[in-house]
Structure formats: structure tokens, C-alpha cells
Scaffold this active site. Structure first.
Site, PDB file in Angstrom:
ATOM      1  N   PRO A 146      23.434  37.131 105.612  1.00  0.00           N
ATOM      2  CA  PRO A 146      24.446  36.350 106.325  1.00  0.00           C
ATOM      3  C   PRO A 146      25.552  35.864 105.389  1.00  0.00           C
ATOM      4  CG  PRO A 146      22.232  35.493 106.745  1.00  0.00           C
ATOM      5  CD  PRO A 146      22.121  36.508 105.649  1.00  0.00           C
ATOM      6  N   GLU A 147      26.798  36.040 105.820  1.00  0.00           N
ATOM      7  CA  GLU A 147      27.942  35.553 105.058  1.00  0.00           C
ATOM      8  C   GLU A 147      28.575  34.399 105.844  1.00  0.00           C
ATOM      9  OE1 GLU A 147      30.474  38.832 103.808  1.00  0.00           O
ATOM     10  OE2 GLU A 147      28.772  40.201 103.823  1.00  0.00           O
TER      11      GLU A 147
END
Ligand SMILES: [Zn+2]
Length: 295
Positions: free
Chosen positions: A2-3
Site C-alpha cells: 500500500p502506498e
């Protein structure tokens, strides 16, 4: 992994669903998930009875602000997810930490590969982007200390072209590596770095200090643009990422270059190329993103 857009999506979901909720108790099924305070029993004792005031984000970390000013940090890393489970939801064998809420729901931290970390800290120091601790070797206790070495938030109002220009000016690294450097800017990972460089029409291996003022402006706009689009589409799911509703995001199918090796560029039709930069897969269009200006 996840960014920024994926973590922002989780934080916004949680803000809607658990702000105001009281944590009755917590159970830790995988002790190494707890980063602070240790041992895990102490974390459990200190979080019991706390009320969640609001949920936010810094870099790629979810911030659960408690009503008494303390802050819980949840770094999802590879496969972490925060899920709100209504009463009666069957147990999840990948849940590493479970918070029992006073209204009968559970806030579950689920993590298949177990790289994520949860900490509970005193508040303070976040706004300044972390604090330089003075004097003796006091361990990090304030939440700001956790982010002491993180760069600015790319979607914040203070992240202006002028500030970006200033930060780029003395860096000789390759653009791709620089965008991934969390001390340079926070929250960008492999997906959004590739997408931003395509949108800005810049080759991933360009040296940061070789950009013209116009190229800097394009990159600044592109970084913010791809991150905003990612947030609007609730993030990109490739493997384990889900929002707090347990559903995958819709951004993956909207990506222009990431994991499209060999497929035609949407702008020029030429196949998307893949190179490895600093051990990371990097996707770009050789025609739209030439190695040097004017090629
Ligand atoms: Zn192209």
C-alpha cells in the site's frame, strides 16, 4: 504494498466508521506486530479504555488519534489491512491484533505476511515533520519521532513547486530512486513513481539535477495528480490491499504503465518497457519518456 492513496483510503474509511468508538480491550495474536510499548501486554493494558478521536495518515502509516492525545500508528507494509467487523463476523485466522469496540464491533488488524507494525505513542511533533531530539539518547516516544526522517506530504498545501524545486536542486540521484526515497517525499512507492514519471514524460533514469524548470513543474503536477487520482479511485489492488470495508480499490485498471510491460502505450502505441532501477521493477514508455531532452 500500500502506498499513499491506499493508506489514505483506509484512513478515510476508518474515520467514517470508528471515530468516536471506544476500545474496550485488545488481543494480540502475533507479538511482533507490536512495535511500542513493549512487551505486548503493556500495549494491551495501555490501549484498553481509550476512545478513538479521529483517524488520519502520515506517509504510508495510518494514524489513529486517541481522545487523550496519544496516537496509534499502523504501518501496513506488505499485506496489512485494517478491517471493521460487525458483531458476529467469524474470526479471521490472519488477524494479528483485534480491538474490541464498546459497540460490539471489532477493529481487526489482518496481516498474512506479518511485516506490519503497530505502535502507541505520546502525541506531538507531527506538524513539524518530526523533532530533533536534544541531548541524551532518549528513545522515541512521541509520534513525531516516528516520522523524524520522513519528507513532506506531497498532497499538502505546503508542498509547492518552489519547495519541490528546492529539494530537487542538490540531488544527483535518478528520478525513480528519488521518488521512492521516503526522506525526499513521503508516501510514494513503486506504482505511483512509475505513473508520475509517465505522466510527466520523464525517463526514470534521468538525474534529478538535470531537470529544466518546466520539467520540475511537470513532475510536481504529475506526482500530485497520480496520487489524487489514486485516492479518488480508492487505491490500486494487486494482491492483498483492501479498504477498511474489505473491498479492493479500483485504481489498478486505470494505471498507464505500471505492470503493463509489452502492452501498447495509451499515448503513442509503442510497447511499454521494463527496467530494474535500484532492485525495483520500473515501467515506462521509451518514446514518451526519452532518456534525454529533445531525443
Ligand atoms: Zn508512449
Amino acid at each position: 504494498m500500500p502506498e499513499l492513496p491506499e493508506v489514505e483510503t483506509v484512513a478515510r474509511d476508518l474515520q467514517r466508521w470508528v471515530a468516536g468508538a471506544r476500545i474496550l480491550s485488545a488481543r494480540v495474536d502475533w507479538e511482533r506486530t507490536i512495535r511500542h510499548p513493549l512487551p505486548a501486554e503493556r500495549f494491551v493494558a495501555e490501549v484498553a479504555g481509550a476512545t478513538i478521536a479521529r483517524v488520519g495518515r502520515r506517509a504510508k502509516t495510518v494514524l489513529i488519534h486517541l481522545a487523550d492525545g496519544r496516537v496509534m500508528t499502523v504501518a501496513l507494509r506488505m499485506t496489512g489491512a485494517l478491517i471493521v467487523a460487525p458483531p458476529g463476523t467469524p474470526p479471521d485466522r490472519h488477524a494479528r491484533v483485534v480491538f474490541d469496540l464498546a459497540d460490539g464491533r471489532e477493529l481487526r488488524y489482518r496481516d498474512v505476511r506479518k511485516f506490519g507494525r503497530i505502535g502507541l505513542w505520546e502525541g506531538g511533533g507531527l506538524r513539524s515533520g518530526g523533532s530533533q531530539r536534544v541531548g541524551e539518547s532518549r528513545p522515541a516516544y512521541r509520534v513525531g519521532d516516528v516520522f523524524a526522517h520522513h519528507g513532506p506530504e506531497p498532497l499538502s498545501a505546503s508542498f509547492t513547486v518552489a519547495r519541490f524545486t528546492e529539494r530537487l536542486a542538490h540531488r544527483s540521484g535518478r528520478l525513480k530512486s528519488l521518488l521512492l526515497d521516503q526522506s525526499f517525499i513521503a508516501g510514494v512507492g513503486n506504482i505511483y513513481a512509475d505513473e508520475a514519471l509517465f505522466r510527466a514524460r520523464l525517463h526514470p533514469l534521468r538525474r534529478a539535477d538535470s531537470l529544466t524548470p518546466d520539467e520540475v513543474k511537470r513532475l510536481h503536477r504529475a506526482v500530485r495528480g497520480v496520487l489524487r487520482a489514486g485516492v479518488n479511485n480508492r487505491g490500486a489492488s494487486f494482491s492483498d490491499y483492501v479498504g477498511a470495508d474489505g473491498q479492493p480499490g479500483a485504481n489498478a485498471e486505470r494505471l498507464r504503465v505500471y505492470r503493463r510491460t509489452g502492452e501498447p502505450c495509451y499515448r503513442c502505441g509503442r510497447p511499454i518497457s521494463r527496467v530494474v532501477v535500484g532492485q525495483r521493477s520500473t515501467h515506462f514508455c521509451p518514446r514518451c519518456q526519452p532518456a534525454e531532452m529533445g531525443e
